[in-house]
Design a protein around this motif. Structure first.
Motif, short mmCIF file in Angstrom:
data_model
loop_
_atom_site.label_atom_id
_atom_site.label_comp_id
_atom_site.label_asym_id
_atom_site.label_seq_id
_atom_site.Cartn_x
_atom_site.Cartn_y
_atom_site.Cartn_z
N VAL A 35 0.84 -1.20 0.00
CA VAL A 35 0.00 0.00 0.00
C VAL A 35 0.88 1.25 0.00
O VAL A 35 0.66 2.18 -0.78
N ILE A 36 1.90 1.24 0.86
CA ILE A 36 2.81 2.39 0.95
C ILE A 36 3.55 2.60 -0.36
O ILE A 36 3.67 3.73 -0.86
N LEU A 37 4.05 1.51 -0.95
CA LEU A 37 4.76 1.61 -2.22
C LEU A 37 3.83 2.14 -3.32
O LEU A 37 4.24 2.98 -4.13
N SER A 38 2.60 1.66 -3.33
CA SER A 38 1.64 2.09 -4.35
C SER A 38 1.28 3.57 -4.19
O SER A 38 1.14 4.30 -5.19
N VAL A 39 1.13 4.02 -2.94
CA VAL A 39 0.86 5.45 -2.69
C VAL A 39 2.03 6.29 -3.21
O VAL A 39 1.83 7.34 -3.85
N TYR A 40 3.25 5.83 -2.93
CA TYR A 40 4.44 6.53 -3.41
C TYR A 40 4.43 6.63 -4.93
O TYR A 40 4.72 7.70 -5.50
N MET A 41 4.10 5.55 -5.62
CA MET A 41 4.12 5.56 -7.09
C MET A 41 3.02 6.46 -7.64
O MET A 41 3.24 7.18 -8.62
N VAL A 42 1.82 6.44 -7.04
CA VAL A 42 0.76 7.34 -7.47
C VAL A 42 1.22 8.79 -7.37
O VAL A 42 1.04 9.59 -8.29
N TRP A 49 10.23 1.63 -10.79
CA TRP A 49 9.68 1.13 -9.53
C TRP A 49 8.38 0.36 -9.76
O TRP A 49 8.13 -0.66 -9.12
N TYR A 50 7.58 0.86 -10.69
CA TYR A 50 6.34 0.14 -11.02
C TYR A 50 6.67 -1.22 -11.63
O TYR A 50 6.07 -2.24 -11.26
N PHE A 51 7.63 -1.24 -12.55
CA PHE A 51 8.11 -2.50 -13.14
C PHE A 51 8.63 -3.44 -12.07
O PHE A 51 8.27 -4.63 -12.03
N PHE A 52 9.45 -2.94 -11.15
CA PHE A 52 10.03 -3.78 -10.10
C PHE A 52 8.97 -4.27 -9.12
O PHE A 52 9.07 -5.38 -8.57
#
Length: 258
Positions: A70-77, A113-116
């Protein structure tokens, strides 16, 4: 043989985005291909692999893992949105900026980061297998995880930015919701009363596929300086996801209701 090697070199290396060439898992197609094949083989034999092992609980690990995503996804958004706004991106047609402009590099980095993150998400399946939830290791689940490894290798290798950002930001937003759901569910059975919105999550997933389909079809058929072959692949891929997720939604909710 020399001609074949020349074509291979031209297709894989000479036309690649030179900015991302040295980044982890990007240079050669073989690491993602080998990982993808290994993943499929493990999934195909998961019951045999776990035959002599007890099912594991993994509750604390699942809670940490899901909320970590969730945290990683928020960062990418955040990165996708802020970088695209600062760069003056067009939602309709945005060519890739292959320069070393700081904002172009920033967009390429969040694409990486999205790819990884697609490699990190393979742990979804590993946790299912360790818990002996073999019914969750469905064709839809394996197909989606495996193909994303290859699809986004192509994206980070050739189009790290431009129109690719829309797929990244929409899917990352959906993953904020999805992994929040899984994180809450992992806390324990007593949390089920708060998870009535599961079917709406599947609807959101279907909506995102339709948006990506229309967006890429518009690029494919229009006059946009973005690789047509990438847009064509995205169109074909979204059709398969709409069919598979649509069947899942019908089997899970409409058929049960009937």
């Amino acid at each position: 043989m020399d001609r074949i090697l020349e074509v291979y070199k031209d297709a894989i290396y000479d036309k690649a985005d030179q900015r991302t060439e040295s980044w982890f898992l990007v240079s050669s197609p073989w690491p993602p291909v080998i990982i993808c094949i290994s993943y499929i083989l493990v999934c195909a034999n998961c019951d045999k692999i776990m035959k002599n092992f007890q099912a594991m609980s993994l509750r604390p690990i699942l809670v940490a893992y899901n909320f970590g995503l969730v945290i990683l996804s928020v960062y990418m958004v955040y990165e996708f949105l802020v970088t695209s706004i600062l760069s003056g991106y067009s939602v309709i047609c945005q060519p890739v900026d292959y320069s070393d402009n700081p904002l172009a590099i920033r967009m390429a980095k969040v694409c990486w980061w999205y790819f990884f993150s697609k490699y990190i998400e393979l742990a979804d399946t590993i946790f299912f297998i360790l818990r002996k939830k073999f019914n969750q290791v469905s064709f839809l689940h394996v197909y989606h995880h495996a193909t994303m490894l290859i699809n986004w290798w192509l994206a980070i290798k050739y189009v790290a930015g431009g129109n690719s950002f829309l797929i990244g930001v929409i899917n990352s937003f959906i993953h904020v919701i999805m992994y929040s759901y899984y994180g809450i569910a992992a806390i324990g059975p007593h949390m089920q009363k708060y998870l009535w919105w599961k079917k709406y999550l599947t609807k959101l997933q279907l909506i995102q596929f339709f948006i990506m389909l229309v967006h890429s079809a518009n690029i494919l058929l229009g006059d946009c300086d973005f690789p047509k072959w990438i847009s064509g692949l995205v169109v074909g891929y979204q059709v398969t996801l709409i069919l598979l997720f649509g069947k899942f939604y019908f089997d899970s909710y409409r058929r049960k209701k009937d």
